[in-house]
Design a protein around this motif. Structure first.
Motif, mmCIF file in Angstrom:
data_model
loop_
_atom_site.group_PDB
_atom_site.id
_atom_site.type_symbol
_atom_site.label_atom_id
_atom_site.label_comp_id
_atom_site.label_asym_id
_atom_site.label_seq_id
_atom_site.Cartn_x
_atom_site.Cartn_y
_atom_site.Cartn_z
ATOM 1 N N ASN A 26 0.808 -1.223 0.000
ATOM 2 C CA ASN A 26 0.000 0.000 0.000
ATOM 3 C C ASN A 26 0.838 1.268 0.000
ATOM 4 O OD1 ASN A 26 -2.436 -1.300 -0.097
ATOM 5 N ND2 ASN A 26 -2.508 -1.565 2.133
ATOM 6 N N LEU A 80 2.986 4.186 -1.283
ATOM 7 C CA LEU A 80 3.079 4.822 -2.610
ATOM 8 C C LEU A 80 4.413 4.513 -3.287
ATOM 9 C CD1 LEU A 80 1.452 8.334 -2.071
ATOM 10 C CD2 LEU A 80 0.694 6.564 -3.670
ATOM 11 N N LYS A 97 10.930 7.003 8.283
ATOM 12 C CA LYS A 97 9.890 8.035 8.245
ATOM 13 C C LYS A 97 10.164 9.112 9.287
ATOM 14 C CE LYS A 97 6.167 8.973 6.104
ATOM 15 N NZ LYS A 97 6.300 9.472 4.766
ATOM 16 N N PRO A 148 5.646 13.442 9.587
ATOM 17 C CA PRO A 148 4.393 12.884 10.115
ATOM 18 C C PRO A 148 3.446 12.463 8.981
ATOM 19 C CG PRO A 148 4.986 14.874 11.307
ATOM 20 C CD PRO A 148 5.943 14.770 10.153
ATOM 21 N N VAL A 149 2.670 11.396 9.261
ATOM 22 C CA VAL A 149 1.808 10.791 8.227
ATOM 23 C C VAL A 149 0.411 11.416 8.247
ATOM 24 C CG1 VAL A 149 0.774 8.583 7.497
ATOM 25 C CG2 VAL A 149 3.086 8.626 8.427
ATOM 26 N N ALA A 150 -0.168 11.559 7.052
ATOM 27 C CA ALA A 150 -1.507 12.158 6.884
ATOM 28 C C ALA A 150 -1.594 13.464 7.676
ATOM 29 C CB ALA A 150 -2.610 11.184 7.302
ATOM 30 N N LEU A 156 1.678 17.452 5.038
ATOM 31 C CA LEU A 156 3.065 17.780 4.715
ATOM 32 C C LEU A 156 3.563 17.064 3.457
ATOM 33 C CD1 LEU A 156 4.497 17.665 8.361
ATOM 34 C CD2 LEU A 156 3.901 19.690 7.024
ATOM 35 N N GLY A 157 2.697 16.261 2.852
ATOM 36 C CA GLY A 157 3.020 15.650 1.558
ATOM 37 C C GLY A 157 4.018 14.508 1.611
ATOM 38 N N SER A 185 3.633 11.504 -0.967
ATOM 39 C CA SER A 185 3.895 11.935 -2.345
ATOM 40 C C SER A 185 5.388 12.170 -2.547
ATOM 41 C CB SER A 185 3.157 13.240 -2.649
ATOM 42 O OG SER A 185 1.793 13.104 -2.390
ATOM 43 N N ASP A 240 7.890 10.695 -0.908
ATOM 44 C CA ASP A 240 8.556 9.381 -0.970
ATOM 45 C C ASP A 240 8.367 8.765 -2.357
ATOM 46 O OD1 ASP A 240 8.979 9.852 1.694
ATOM 47 O OD2 ASP A 240 7.621 8.292 2.438
ATOM 48 N N ASP A 290 0.010 15.356 -5.666
ATOM 49 C CA ASP A 290 1.197 16.125 -5.263
ATOM 50 C C ASP A 290 2.505 15.492 -5.736
ATOM 51 O OD1 ASP A 290 -0.177 18.127 -3.988
ATOM 52 O OD2 ASP A 290 0.011 17.264 -1.977
HETATM 53 P P1 ATP Z 1 -1.062 15.596 1.262
HETATM 54 O O1 ATP Z 1 -0.608 16.843 1.956
HETATM 55 O O2 ATP Z 1 -0.371 15.341 -0.055
HETATM 56 O O3 ATP Z 1 -2.529 15.410 1.212
HETATM 57 P P2 ATP Z 1 -0.451 14.155 3.637
HETATM 58 O O4 ATP Z 1 0.872 14.678 4.068
HETATM 59 O O5 ATP Z 1 -1.649 14.734 4.332
HETATM 60 O O6 ATP Z 1 -0.557 14.352 2.093
HETATM 61 P P3 ATP Z 1 0.647 11.521 3.616
HETATM 62 O O7 ATP Z 1 1.595 11.537 4.761
HETATM 63 O O8 ATP Z 1 1.226 11.616 2.254
HETATM 64 O O9 ATP Z 1 -0.492 12.616 3.815
HETATM 65 O O10 ATP Z 1 -0.231 10.173 3.785
HETATM 66 C C1 ATP Z 1 -1.515 9.994 3.267
HETATM 67 C C2 ATP Z 1 -1.837 8.498 3.306
HETATM 68 O O11 ATP Z 1 -1.037 7.820 2.349
HETATM 69 C C3 ATP Z 1 -1.549 7.847 4.646
HETATM 70 O O12 ATP Z 1 -2.736 7.639 5.353
HETATM 71 C C4 ATP Z 1 -0.839 6.544 4.328
HETATM 72 O O13 ATP Z 1 -1.600 5.418 4.698
HETATM 73 C C5 ATP Z 1 -0.652 6.523 2.815
HETATM 74 N N1 ATP Z 1 0.758 6.324 2.406
HETATM 75 C C6 ATP Z 1 1.187 5.552 1.414
HETATM 76 N N2 ATP Z 1 2.510 5.618 1.270
HETATM 77 C C7 ATP Z 1 2.973 6.454 2.206
HETATM 78 C C8 ATP Z 1 4.268 6.913 2.559
HETATM 79 N N3 ATP Z 1 5.373 6.538 1.897
HETATM 80 N N4 ATP Z 1 4.358 7.812 3.570
HETATM 81 C C9 ATP Z 1 3.228 8.226 4.224
HETATM 82 N N5 ATP Z 1 1.999 7.796 3.929
HETATM 83 C C10 ATP Z 1 1.841 6.919 2.927
#
Ligand code: ATP
Length: 282
Positions: free
Chosen positions: A60, A62, A87, A90-92, A95-96, A99, A101, A132
């Motif tokens: 899953n 990217l 990592k 921070p995820v979701a 901060l992108g 995208s 990665d 992005d």
């Molecule tokens: P954006 O600002 O582009 O909307 P974001 O920073 O809010 O993105 P991301 O950290 O890119 O969000 O993560 C969004 C979702 O993508 C996460 O819930 C996660 O499950 C999934 N994902 C897939 N690959 C990755 C990765 N390499 N790093 C983080 N999340 C990932």
């Protein structure tokens, strides 16, 4: 091959219209900042992605999809690639990171297998994986339109310093957009003051021009965001707001020393678990 994949901040984000495909047309200014995921990519017979955040290991990610995409275009040339992601972003979080990665792995596989894909070709492949992703192919301060994939590089007169606070809550981008009530008769916020400020290095114009249409929705979904912005301003940030769809908030600071001091003061003083970073535009 080792690569640093940077995070981005949105200094401006206006939602212009909803499209038939479900995406929104936006106008945004994104700047890359010095907070990086550390990625290692090696040639391999199969495709694998490991991440220190175990929830992100596997198909899953990217980055996995990036390798598969290139493998399907060059089946004779690419067998696979092994990717390891440390990592830091921070995820979701707005901060992108995902995208970034993804774009980093597209570029790494392009180099490792001598695919000779141009930056434009990598962007065309990348946009199929995320709106992005094209931005992170060249990763420079840019004015972006469309779904974020029409990218015009911007000259910024001076480096900017920021303090970021992530409240350790994940907020999916689609949930913010789907709660946004777009009023198509409303006049879009003008981006001109920010663009002028960035070009001239005029901090007052930068601060007054910063804007995020998604901020109100983000504040409703993650109420602590409001408090975090107040803390940043109280400690001396010139302005604080949400990046992208949030919930990370950032404060723009007058100097790198201000940012350093504000980060230190905040770190010891929050009543809840947050990640705090001191970063610069790159
Ligand atoms: P954006 O600002 O582009 O909307 P974001 O920073 O809010 O993105 P991301 O950290 O890119 O969000 O993560 C969004 C979702 O993508 C996460 O819930 C996660 O499950 C999934 N994902 C897939 N690959 C990755 C990765 N390499 N790093 C983080 N999340 C990932």
């Amino acid at each position: 091959m080792k690569i640093n994949a940077p995070a981005k901040l949105n200094l401006f984000l206006e939602v212009l219209s909803k499209r038939k495909d479900g995406y929104h047309n936006i106008e945004t200014v994104m700047v890359p900042v010095s907070l990086f995921d550390e990625i290692t990519v090696d040639e391999s017979d199969k495709v694998s992605v490991e991440c220190d955040n175990k929830l992100l290991s596997g198909k899953n990610n990217l980055a996995f999809k990036a390798v598969l995409q290139l493998k399907s275009i060059f089946p004779g040339k690419i067998k696979g690639a092994s990717v390891y992601i440390k990592k830091k972003i921070p995820v979701a979080a707005g901060l992108g990171g995902g995208s970034s990665d993804c774009a980093a792995v597209l570029k790494a596989v392009n180099n490792i297998y001598n695919l000779a894909l141009s930056s434009l070709e990598l962007k065309e492949i990348g946009v199929k994986l995320g709106a992005d992703v094209p931005y992170f192919i060249d990763t420079q301060a840019s004015l972006c339109h469309g779904i974020g994939d029409e990218i015009k590089p911007l000259k910024i007169a001076s480096k900017l310093s920021f303090v970021l606070i992530n409240p350790q809550v994940e907020l999916p981008t689609h949930s913010v957009y789907s709660s946004l009530k777009t009023n198509l008769t409303q006049k879009p916020k003008s981006i001109n003051m920010l663009l002028h400020g960035l070009y001239k290095g005029d901090m007052a114009d930068i601060v007054n021009g910063m804007f995020n249409r998604l901020q109100d929705v983000c504040e409703k979904k993650v109420p602590i965001v409001r408090e975090l912005m107040a803390v940043l301003c109280e400690k001396g940030a010139l302005k604080a707001m949400v990046s992208g769809s949030g919930p990370t908030v950032f404060g723009v600071c007058g100097t790198p020393d201000d940012a350093e001091r504000i980060k230190k003061e905040i770190c010891g003083n929050l009543n809840f678990e947050c990640s705090v970073f001191n970063v610069e535009s790159i």
